[in-house]
Design a protein around this motif. Sequence first.
Motif, PDB file in Angstrom:
ATOM      1  N   THR A 189      61.352  53.499  77.568  1.00 13.62           N
ATOM      2  CA  THR A 189      61.019  54.026  78.903  1.00 13.62           C
ATOM      3  C   THR A 189      62.287  54.221  79.724  1.00 13.62           C
ATOM      4  N   THR A 190      63.216  53.290  79.593  1.00 13.89           N
ATOM      5  CA  THR A 190      64.480  53.414  80.323  1.00 13.89           C
ATOM      6  C   THR A 190      65.186  54.713  79.940  1.00 13.89           C
ATOM      7  N   SER A 197      58.505  47.429  71.305  1.00 12.34           N
ATOM      8  CA  SER A 197      58.403  47.075  72.713  1.00 12.34           C
ATOM      9  C   SER A 197      59.705  46.445  73.210  1.00 12.34           C
TER      10      SER A 197
END
Length: 224
Positions: free
Chosen positions: A46-47, A41
Amino acid sequence: MGIIHLKNVQVEYNGFNTIHALQDVSLSIEKGEWITILGPSGSGKTTLLNVIGGMERSSSGEVEVVGIQLDKLSDDSLQDFRREKIGYIFQHYRLFDQFTVLENVMLPQWPYMSKKENEERATAMLSKLHMSHRLYHLPGELSGGEKQRTAIARAMVHSPEILLCDEPTGNLDRENRDNVLSCLEGLHQEGMTILIVTHDEEIAKYGDRVLFLRDGILKERVEA
Ligand SMILES: Nc1ncnc2c1ncn2[C@@H]1O[C@H](COP(=O)(O)OP(=O)(O)OP(=O)(O)O)[C@@H](O)[C@H]1O
């Protein structure tokens, strides 16, 4: 040159502190490859997907996807690129609860395709993903695996060049996870380029190549 080509890509978020979400990331992916990127995490997964999918711009570096240099595109052209070339699936499905499965799959193409073509394509894609028995059900009536298969159908209905998957099996039990992964395998065998980001090491068993993301730095292996 691969279908996805990143060179020295940086993404910085400037707030109270500057966050280096991606640091000097270089990456080349061939057409038809299935790549899994493993990372904890906050590591920048996601970036990275957002930069490749044209949802976010890099702070510096080169991003070339399907032969298009994304850094050079206007906002409108970037939106067209995203809509035409990219399929994106999310961990939390992002289905519209008030619409049926078939409508959910048709919705993004509504303004761009005739209703007839849209419905034919959506029905065919749902059938391929073993969802024909649920066309007129609402998302609330589906299992997690069925929801994600609906989301995959929605991401694939416009025949994108690349399928980007953000924790595609994050909320699923083993049976549903295997089921979703075998659907992705089917698409891969047909030649789809697939990029999955996840923290789930089990998913690394699938696909052609695994890379590791830690603190925004992409590596081919992790040190013990
Ligand atoms: N819009 C933003 N503004 C500021 N910081 C951001 C923004 N988006 C992401 N970050 C930060 O950038 C880093 C990378 O975030 P990112 O969402 O890419 O990680 P991730 O690996 O996908 O995490 P997770 O698995 O928890 O979703 C994190 O430190 C995050 O807090």
